[in-house]
Enzyme design. Structure first.
Site, PDB file in Angstrom:
ATOM      1  N   ASP A 533       0.848  -1.187   0.000  1.00  0.00           N
ATOM      2  CA  ASP A 533       0.000   0.000   0.000  1.00  0.00           C
ATOM      3  C   ASP A 533       0.882   1.235   0.000  1.00  0.00           C
ATOM      4  O   ASP A 533       2.084   1.167   0.260  1.00  0.00           O
ATOM      5  CB  ASP A 533      -0.941  -0.020   1.211  1.00  0.00           C
ATOM      6  N   GLU A 613      21.315 -21.902 -18.428  1.00  0.00           N
ATOM      7  CA  GLU A 613      20.602 -20.943 -17.562  1.00  0.00           C
ATOM      8  C   GLU A 613      21.550 -19.853 -17.079  1.00  0.00           C
ATOM      9  O   GLU A 613      21.180 -18.686 -16.981  1.00  0.00           O
ATOM     10  CB  GLU A 613      19.974 -21.667 -16.364  1.00  0.00           C
TER      11      GLU A 613
END
Ligand code: GLA
Length: 732
Positions: A533, A613
């Site tokens: 928030d 990777e």
């Protein structure tokens, strides 16, 4: 400038919006306009006075039956005034009944921005914003409500907050205080909100308003995974690029309540503030009560512009961290790599590989303290488990620094395990009803942050650990909701203050932490994004967006998050496959593209990656660092939505001057007899030419006009959840 006052009419202008209030002859502060920027016209000519029946007439109106607050648009409606709609204030001023009636008292205008004691709030220099303070007074008592308006012209943002002042000699009992109200003389609108659950936060939902109350709330003591304290109201036809919309963001990290009521005369009222489900506050003579701030913004060119208003306003004038303008470290976090099963050597293995791949920081997650080999014990005992690490924290961080990485660490300071030395010594530190078995969550209890001595304990431990080693980052976690919360420090009749006092306690610790360590990078977290928030953003420039690290589910979560919050605040990591949360397998490249949508990092055992990777990871880190400025400070556009487009999701960053841009594309479905797909850029210079690269390879030159109107053809996906990345920059 932004605030014009004339004849008791207050008109606030931003570049693109106008907001107006008027004090009428009964001294009521009416709301008369909010929308596209206009002149200072007195919009009260739009008000229709009528006897609507069963609508109360305030004392000042006497028998004037056409005057009722039940249908008049107001700035701060109160319960008990003959207005039966949702309100901003329920207050007992001493009579035993909730009997307040507010009238205009005075106003003041200041340069710069007001502050809210103990609460996060947007800030501004004297030339960035102006403040209007309007003071209302109870019709009978010396009870005052100070309404604050912060006007940020540049961002089309107006902030609001209310401060209550008890100037009587009696206790005033507050049982509801909302921070803001917006009344509109229309209701043919949609409401957009962001709901979810743990590991699936901020899912976009758009619903039409109806006669009655649409409401969202969190009763959990935190803003929650379930509902985000941010909503948008929009015209029916508003989309990313066109149409009117209004945003409302509450800068608060505790439970909240947001209501949108369509009334008997088809008007709309929107209120937002602290959750009032069991809220009570005793305001003693001489005391003030500060409500959290609401940040409102208006756009008449769709959601995309509204989001950019919020992104710019939050980046520049809410996030106060020293890190807000700095390049954030690309980090590796060991949580999904090891969970609780690690020692110092394991961490050093990961750190060495991280350095080879070009990363900047290792973050040691849960499990380094007390007795903590599972989540059943240890919280509260913030003492390094040297036996488990095989060394002291200082030795570990020194070795990590020698490798060439910064070091960060996880804390969950607001919690206590029953199986902990802290609990054995201080069972009263936990929030629980006396003589009752507590309600547990993740087998842990919540500390009573409303108490100074508890906050002092947390600070003492935090600072001791911080001072013991070179710690440059903290992940501040919070892994349960409050329930059956009771504080031994508050008398029975004041338990209703506890949840707000808890949040104030949290903010006070964060404040002190950052004042003491101003260069600390603080990452917020609450089981992922359970406290994502604008209140937390004030302290934390980045927040762990979700415990769900699956790239495809993250498309939805990050899409929803992007409506209010700047993408640099969205912490996102590449993790292993099959994904630990949902078992899905996605290409490593796609995981990188999705994590680069926010603040980038890894959450896997780097030492176990394949050679292929590792090559890809190295490229990803280089790409992110090379284009960091574009990703952090560029304008963000949602190009294709994961909800509306079944086949692919796309998003763009465009430099504010239009010199460079990027679009990332993730394919979410595949078909035999594939159909062509295109993406169209935004925010470019029409008559300039751009070099276009796809996945690092040059693929041609096109004008801005062509890229924005014709777009660019996407490649055919070669495997499930394939992806691609376009980067364009002006031809020299
Ligand atoms: C929460 C966080 C995770 C991790 C664990 C550790 O779930 O969201 O990222 O830190 O706690 O217990």
């Amino acid at each position: 400038m932004g605030i014009n006052i004339n004849n008791n009419i207050f008109t606030l202008h931003t570049l693109g919006s106008t907001y107006q209030m008027k004090v009428d002859e009964k001294k009521i502060l009416l709301h008369t306009y909010y929308g596209k920027r206009t002149d200072d016209t007195d919009y009260s000519y739009l008000l229709e006075m009528a006897d609507r029946g069963f609508s109360g007439n305030i004392p000042q109106a006497k028998d004037e039956r056409t005057y009722s607050l039940d249908f008049l648009p107001q700035e701060f409606p109160v319960w008990g005034s003959g207005d039966y709609r949702v309100n901003c204030l329920v207050a007992d001023l001493g009579s035993g009944a909730n009997d307040c009636l507010l009238v205009f008292d005075r106003y003041a205008v200041y340069k710069g921005k007001y502050e809210l004691q103990g609460l996060p709030a947007m800030f501004a220099s004297e030339d960035e914003a102006e403040t209007l303070e309007i003071v209302l007074k109870d019709y009978h008592e010396n009870f005052y409500v100070h309404l604050y308006y912060g006007v940020y012209e540049k961002y089309d943002v107006i902030t609001r907050a209310a401060v209550l002042e008890n100037n009587t000699d009696k206790e005033i009992k507050i049982s509801r205080i909302m921070s803001s109200c917006l009344d509109m003389n229309r209701s043919d609108m949609d409401m957009i909100h962001f709901h979810g659950r743990h590991a699936n936060e901020r899912e976009f939902e758009r619903t039409p308003l109806f006669h009655g109350i649409s409401e969202l709330r969190s009763t959990r003591g935190t803003s929650s995974h379930q509902h985000n304290p941010f909503i948008i109201l929009s015209d029916k036809n508003t989309d990313e690029n066109i149409g009117d919309c209004y945003g409302f963001s509450l800068l608060y990290s505790g439970g909240f309540h947001m209501q949108a009521e369509v009334d008997q005369t088809n008007q709309l009222r929107v209120v937002m503030g602290i959750d009032d489900s069991d809220f009570k506050w005793s305001l003693q003579p001489g005391e003030l009560f500060y409500s959290p701030e609401v940040c409102m913004s208006y756009s008449n060119s769709g959601f995309s512009k509204l989001s950019r208003n919020y992104h710019d306003a939050f980046l520049n004038n809410l996030i106060r961290s020293a890190w807000k303008d700095k390049q954030r470290p690309v980090l590796v976090n060991n949580w999904e790599a090891t969970y609780f099963d690690f020692d110092g050597n394991k961490l050093l293995d990961i750190a060495k590989e991280a350095k080879t791949l070009g990363l900047d920081m290792l973050v040691l997650d849960d499990g380094w303290f007390g007795k903590r080999d599972s989540d059943y014990s240890g919280l509260g005992d913030w003492y390094v488990n040297e036996k488990k690490l095989g060394c002291s924290l200082r030795e570990l961080t020194d070795r990590i620094n020698e490798i060439g990485l910064k070091f960060g660490i996880w804390f969950e300071p607001e919690m206590i395990s029953e199986d902990s030395d802290l609990y054995r010594e201080h069972p009263d530190f936990a929030l629980k009803l006396p003589d009752r078995e507590p309600v547990r969550g993740r087998s842990q209890l919540v500390l009573d942050m409303s108490r100074k001595e508890v906050c002092d304990y947390i600070k003492e431990r935090l600072f001791a650990i911080m001072d013991s080693a070179n710690i440059e980052y903290i992940k501040w976690d919070m892994n349960r909701s409050l329930a059956a919360a009771y504080s031994i420090a508050l008398p029975g009749e004041r338990q209703g203050e506890l949840r707000h006092r808890y949040v104030l306690g949290l903010y006070s610790i964060l404040e002190e932490l950052l004042n003491r360590y101003p260069n600390l990078l603080l990452e917020g977290c609450s089981g992922g994004g359970g406290r994502f928030d604008a209140g937390m953003l004030y302290y934390c420039p980045q927040i762990w967006c979700s415990d769900n690290t699956d790239a495809i589910e993250r498309l939805h979560i990050q899409y929803g998050t992007s409506f209010a919050y700047p993408m640099s605040s969205v912490s996102a990591h590449v993790s292993v496959c099959p994904n630990h949360q949902n078992g899905r397998v996605t290409p490593f490249k796609t995981r990188g593209i999705c994590a680069m949508q926010g603040t980038f990092g890894y959450e896997l055992d780097l030492s176990k990656m394949t050679e292929d990777e590792k090559i890809l990871a190295k490229e990803q880190v280089e790409t992110f660092k090379k284009h960091y400025k574009l990703f952090q400070f560029g304008d963000y556009y949602r190009i294709e939505s994961p909800i509306e487009n079944r086949d692919f999701t796309a998003w763009e960053y465009a430099d504010k001057n239009g010199t460079e841009a990027s679009i990332s594309v993730v394919f979410t479905d595949m078909h035999g007899n594939h159909l062509p797909h295109f993406v169209k850029f935004k925010g470019l210079l029409s008559d300039r030419k751009y070099n276009v690269c796809r996945d690092g390879e040059f693929v041609g030159v096109h004008t801005g006009a062509a890229l924005m109107n014709g777009g660019i053809l996407l490649p055919v996906p070669k495997e499930n959840y394939d992806s691609c990345w376009f980067y364009i920059c002006l031809e020299e």
